[in-house]
Design an enzyme around this catalytic site. Structure first.
Site, mmCIF file in Angstrom:
data_model
loop_
_atom_site.group_PDB
_atom_site.id
_atom_site.type_symbol
_atom_site.label_atom_id
_atom_site.label_comp_id
_atom_site.label_asym_id
_atom_site.label_seq_id
_atom_site.Cartn_x
_atom_site.Cartn_y
_atom_site.Cartn_z
ATOM 1 N N LEU A 199 -13.329 -33.227 7.357
ATOM 2 C CA LEU A 199 -13.139 -32.924 8.775
ATOM 3 C C LEU A 199 -13.848 -33.872 9.724
ATOM 4 O O LEU A 199 -14.319 -33.486 10.788
ATOM 5 C CB LEU A 199 -13.549 -31.468 9.046
ATOM 6 C CG LEU A 199 -12.655 -30.451 8.323
ATOM 7 C CD1 LEU A 199 -13.219 -29.051 8.463
ATOM 8 C CD2 LEU A 199 -11.227 -30.488 8.826
ATOM 9 N N ASN B 110 -7.913 -23.581 12.578
ATOM 10 C CA ASN B 110 -7.943 -23.919 11.154
ATOM 11 C C ASN B 110 -8.993 -23.058 10.464
ATOM 12 O O ASN B 110 -10.181 -23.339 10.532
ATOM 13 C CB ASN B 110 -8.263 -25.411 10.997
ATOM 14 C CG ASN B 110 -8.379 -25.834 9.550
ATOM 15 O OD1 ASN B 110 -8.075 -25.060 8.634
ATOM 16 N ND2 ASN B 110 -8.822 -27.053 9.331
ATOM 17 N N CYS C 69 -9.615 -24.905 5.921
ATOM 18 C CA CYS C 69 -9.876 -26.197 5.297
ATOM 19 C C CYS C 69 -10.779 -26.028 4.084
ATOM 20 O O CYS C 69 -11.844 -25.452 4.178
ATOM 21 C CB CYS C 69 -10.511 -27.172 6.262
ATOM 22 S SG CYS C 69 -10.776 -28.746 5.449
ATOM 23 N N GLY D 245 1.554 -32.782 -0.081
ATOM 24 C CA GLY D 245 2.689 -33.619 -0.470
ATOM 25 C C GLY D 245 3.777 -32.828 -1.173
ATOM 26 O O GLY D 245 3.662 -31.615 -1.359
ATOM 27 N N GLY E 186 4.293 -28.035 4.276
ATOM 28 C CA GLY E 186 3.981 -28.251 2.862
ATOM 29 C C GLY E 186 5.000 -29.147 2.189
ATOM 30 O O GLY E 186 6.069 -28.703 1.778
HETATM 31 C C1 LIG Z 1 -5.752 -36.422 4.791
HETATM 32 C C2 LIG Z 1 -5.429 -35.055 5.306
HETATM 33 C C3 LIG Z 1 -6.182 -34.503 6.353
HETATM 34 C C4 LIG Z 1 -5.924 -33.226 6.827
HETATM 35 N N1 LIG Z 1 -6.666 -32.722 7.854
HETATM 36 C C5 LIG Z 1 -6.405 -31.473 8.328
HETATM 37 C C6 LIG Z 1 -7.141 -30.930 9.421
HETATM 38 O O1 LIG Z 1 -8.012 -31.573 10.008
HETATM 39 N N2 LIG Z 1 -6.854 -29.650 9.817
HETATM 40 C C7 LIG Z 1 -5.874 -28.902 9.223
HETATM 41 O O2 LIG Z 1 -5.662 -27.764 9.618
HETATM 42 N N3 LIG Z 1 -5.142 -29.410 8.219
HETATM 43 C C8 LIG Z 1 -5.386 -30.664 7.752
HETATM 44 N N4 LIG Z 1 -4.623 -31.171 6.716
HETATM 45 C C9 LIG Z 1 -3.553 -30.340 6.115
HETATM 46 C C10 LIG Z 1 -2.174 -30.694 6.667
HETATM 47 O O3 LIG Z 1 -2.098 -30.464 8.059
HETATM 48 C C11 LIG Z 1 -1.076 -29.884 5.963
HETATM 49 O O4 LIG Z 1 -1.291 -28.513 6.193
HETATM 50 C C12 LIG Z 1 -1.049 -30.110 4.464
HETATM 51 O O5 LIG Z 1 -1.284 -31.464 4.168
HETATM 52 C C13 LIG Z 1 0.252 -29.668 3.816
HETATM 53 O O6 LIG Z 1 1.361 -30.366 4.333
HETATM 54 P P1 LIG Z 1 1.989 -31.695 3.635
HETATM 55 O O7 LIG Z 1 2.232 -31.369 2.207
HETATM 56 O O8 LIG Z 1 3.237 -31.988 4.400
HETATM 57 O O9 LIG Z 1 0.973 -32.757 3.791
HETATM 58 C C14 LIG Z 1 -4.870 -32.451 6.237
HETATM 59 C C15 LIG Z 1 -4.107 -33.016 5.210
HETATM 60 C C16 LIG Z 1 -4.361 -34.296 4.734
HETATM 61 C C17 LIG Z 1 -3.506 -34.857 3.634
#
Ligand SMILES: Cc1cc2nc3c(=O)[nH]c(=O)nc-3n(C[C@H](O)[C@H](O)[C@H](O)COP(=O)(O)O)c2cc1C
Ligand SMILES: Cc1cc2nc3c(=O)[nH]c(=O)nc-3n(C[C@H](O)[C@H](O)[C@H](O)COP(=O)(O)OP(=O)(O)OC[C@H]3O[C@@H](n4cnc5c(N)ncnc54)[C@H](O)[C@@H]3O)c2cc1C
Ligand code: FES
Lengths: 283, 336
Positions: B96, B150, B153, B240, B266
């Site tokens: 974070l 959030n 996390c 991913g 997701g």
């Molecule tokens: C490098 C990285 C940093 C992230 N930082 C945050 C964040 O600061 N706050 C949050 O709520 N989610 C954070 N996420 C989660 C994403 O917003 C998302 O919920 C999660 O990656 C699932 O979606 P995706 O599979 O499309 O990536 C982060 C994800 C990644 C990969």
């Protein structure tokens, strides 16, 4: 920085699992400055999702000067020098002329931002220090320093002679090349930091600027040596990268700052840093 | 310029005849009182503060941007290595890292304010007071359309995870934040729980205006040569394409458990992926990890949704929750 679909012109195998990949990219090539990198995507492989960071080894005209072809003097080709170390680089090695791939480039701050150039002008000689595939980050800087009439020397170390790729490309730009191999198959046996140290010892009256790229341990040793000898030293850092765009914060490294220091992104604030700015202790 | 990537677009995006093009797909939506020009947002932590992508895509085509998690005070984050690629996904333990609420208002918000895309600010803290403090600071800013709390996390020891895995704490922090919040409040749920609907209901009961799910799944990878974890934090959040089926299932469950709108996240990398979430009940979607390797994904999802609606001559809103279940299966049952 542009995100482009680029075509493979050539993917030439070299020794020791190294390749020289030439990509046609007329929009990106003219933007490249020494020390910048690219993020290459290998679409269609869900097991290699993220792009792979690669130093830009060189940029080239589509047709050699004097051939009467080509538009003006702008480079149209980007070259990447890489080594197979895993799945992504293995897939890169399978690229054939005519294949298309996606590339984000050029990225990062290179070696020759104005603040760095000043240091180069003040030096009697610039010493390039390359470890293994780190050599890929140094050709463009060597070229542009040669153009500026600055004396240069290359220290290049690798595991064995098979890994000493690209040395001939440096010949026109650096006065002397000092090689070393860990297995003793070429040049001084052992790490490159040994001949480097000897050079610094033997030329105490000279002012050097060090440009280094290679594994963490080599960079750390080089940084420590530069500090001991009072030489300014620039390092091109590597780290795992998620995006190359400055948004994932996956590539951050510890740098000196207030208190316990802070983090900077290799892809955005780097990849080139002053060696004394980096917190080496960590690894 | 770009060719169609293979992870890319739905099969339905063929050239449409004139008559179909004239059909309005109704991508504009209202969620929790906010108007979005389309239902595609970018997920927190995967899109920086928007500006980083301005040179690559037209930000004005996005429905919304959820910025990187902001805390009351700046946070430095975890040591390297912070990320590791896994099969069809990645693990991250960024910790974070962020600029802090004040600096966000001064340096990042002015740009976001100029966009047609809605600006959602992802908020986190390490105590209820700290969440409230962050919301209070952000309240001073002009141009924030909603907060996304959030509570999920997985990468900060004393951080949101505690809130996301205890329904009482979820209620507490949502209620406290809602009380001070100047704009609608979405709550981002953790998937790292046995029954996500318990937390969805807790957030709804505490006054959440909407839910976003899912955040990353706690995962781990080991280097078998050195016997060490691949990332410094030992565990990290998996995101991913690999997580998509689990995320779709959770969205499906939650949409049946609450009345407030749900935004699905997701592994979305194409319009077809987004449609799965929508058909499962999501009113909007967020694109995360795909932004890293294919920055144009969110725009392609918008275009793909439009093409799908035109092709099927259906309004986007009628797709939401349009899942057809086998006749002998009662809608709420989930068989594992
Ligand atoms: C490098 C990285 C940093 C992230 N930082 C945050 C964040 O600061 N706050 C949050 O709520 N989610 C954070 N996420 C989660 C994403 O917003 C998302 O919920 C999660 O990656 C699932 O979606 P995706 O599979 O499309 O990536 C982060 C994800 C990644 C990969
Ligand atoms: C700015 C920068 C410039 C680079 N320039 C070059 C170059 O010019 N030529 C070249 O061959 N390589 C270069 N690299 C390293 C290159 O990115 C990695 O070797 C590559 O990503 C590995 O991918 P893979 O799928 O083959 O290996 P993986 O299967 O992902 O990993 C194999 C091994 O490589 C290590 N690795 C993975 N990603 C990186 C990374 N980003 N940096 C360092 N080590 C990594 C892993 O820890 C592992 O030990 C550079 C890295 C950076 C950050
Ligand atoms: S690689 Fe994503 S921030 Fe540097």
């Amino acid at each position: 920085m542009l995100d482009e679909t680029v075509a493979v012109i050539e993917n030439r195998p070299l020794t020791g699992g190294h390749f020289l990949l030439s990509l046609r990219s007329p929009h990106q090539a003219p933007l490249v400055r020494p020390g910048q990198f690219a993020m290459l995507r290998l679409p269609g492989h869900s097991d290699v999702l993220l792009r792979r960071p690669m130093s830009i080894y060189d940029v080239k005209l589509a047709h050699p000067q004097g051939s009467g072809k080509g538009k003006g003097n702008l480079p149209e080709i980007i070259q990447l020098l890489y080594k197979i170390v895993g799945r992504g680089t293995q897939l890169m090695a399978e690229l054939r002329p005519g294949d298309q791939t996606e590339m984000l480039a050029p990225l990062g701050h290179g070696f020759f931002e104005e603040k760095y150039l000043e240091a180069a002008r003040q030096a009697d000689e610039v010493l390039h220090v390359a470890g293994g595939i780190g050599i890929a980050a140094l050709l463009m800087p060597a070229k542009s320093l040669a153009r500026a009439g600055i004396r240069q020397r290359l220290f290049f170390g690798a595991r064995g002679v098979q890994e000493l790729v690209g040395t001939e490309d440096f010949v026109p730009f650096v006065g002397e090349t000092i090689l070393s191999t860990e297995d003793g198959s070429c040049g001084t046996p052992g790490y490159i930091t040994r001949p480097l140290e000897a050079h610094l010892e033997n030329h105490r009256h000279q002012r050097f600027l060090l440009l280094a790229c290679g594994p963490w341990a080599m960079l750390e040793a080089t940084a420590e040596m530069a500090c001991r000898h009072g030489c300014p030293c620039l390092v091109s850092m590597e780290n795992r990268m998620g995006c190359g765009l400055g948004v994932c914060l996956g590539c951050s490294i510890r740098v000196r700052g207030e208190g316990h220091g802070s983090y900077e992104r290799v892809c955005t604030e780097g990849p080139v840093f002053w060696a004394k700015h980096v917190m080496w202790e960590r690894k | 310029m770009k060719n169609q990537s293979s992870i890319g677009l739905a099969r339905n995006q063929s050239r449409e005849p004139e008559t179909e093009a004239a059909f309005s797909p109704g991508l504009e939506i209202d969620l929790a009182g906010i108007h979005f020009q389309n239902p595609v947002l970018t997920a927190s932590g995967t899109f920086g503060y928007g500006q980083e992508f301005a040179r690559l895509i037209d930000l004005n085509k996005l429905g919304g941007i959820v910025v990187k998690g902001i805390s009351a005070e700046p946070m430095p984050g975890n040591p390297a290595p912070r990320i590791y690629e896994t099969e069809a996904g990645m693990l991250n333990a960024i910790g974070l890292q962020n600029v802090g609420a004040r600096k966000f208002l001064e340096e990042k918000l002015p740009f976001l304010r100029t966009l047609k895309a809605r600006c959602l600010v992802n908020v986190f803290g390490y105590s209820t007071e700290n969440y409230v403090r962050c919301v209070e600071i952000l309240n001073e800013g002009e141009g924030i359309d909603a907060y996304e709390l959030n509570i999920s996390c997985p990468n900060t020891r004393c951080g949101g995870m505690v809130y996301g895995s205890d329904p009482k704490l979820t209620e507490e922090v949502v209620a406290a934040s809602k009380r001070v919040s100047r704009c609608p409040l979405f709550v981002k749920l953790s998937p790292n729980v046995t029954d996500i609907t318990v937390f969805a209901r807790a957030a709804e009961a505490a006054g959440a205006d909407g839910l976003t799910l899912v955040n990353t799944f706690v995962g781990m990878a080991i280097d078998v040569e050195t016997h060490t974890p691949r990332i410094s934090n030992v565990t990290g959040g998996l995101s991913g394409p690999a997580i998509k089926p689990v995320a779709v299932r959770m969205v499906y469950q939650v949409c049946r458990a609450v009345k407030i709108p749900v935004i699905g996240i997701g592994g979305i990398a194409s319009a077809e992926d987004a449609l799965e979430f929508v058909i499962a009940g999501a009113r909007a979607v967020q694109v995360g990890t795909a932004n890293f390797y294919a920055p144009e994904t969110s725009i392609r999802v918008v275009e793909g949704l439009r093409a799908y609606c035109q092709h099927h001559r259906t309004h986007f809103s009628s797709l939401v929750g349009s899942l057809r279940l086998p006749e002998d299966q009662p809608p709420a049952s989930i068989e594992y």
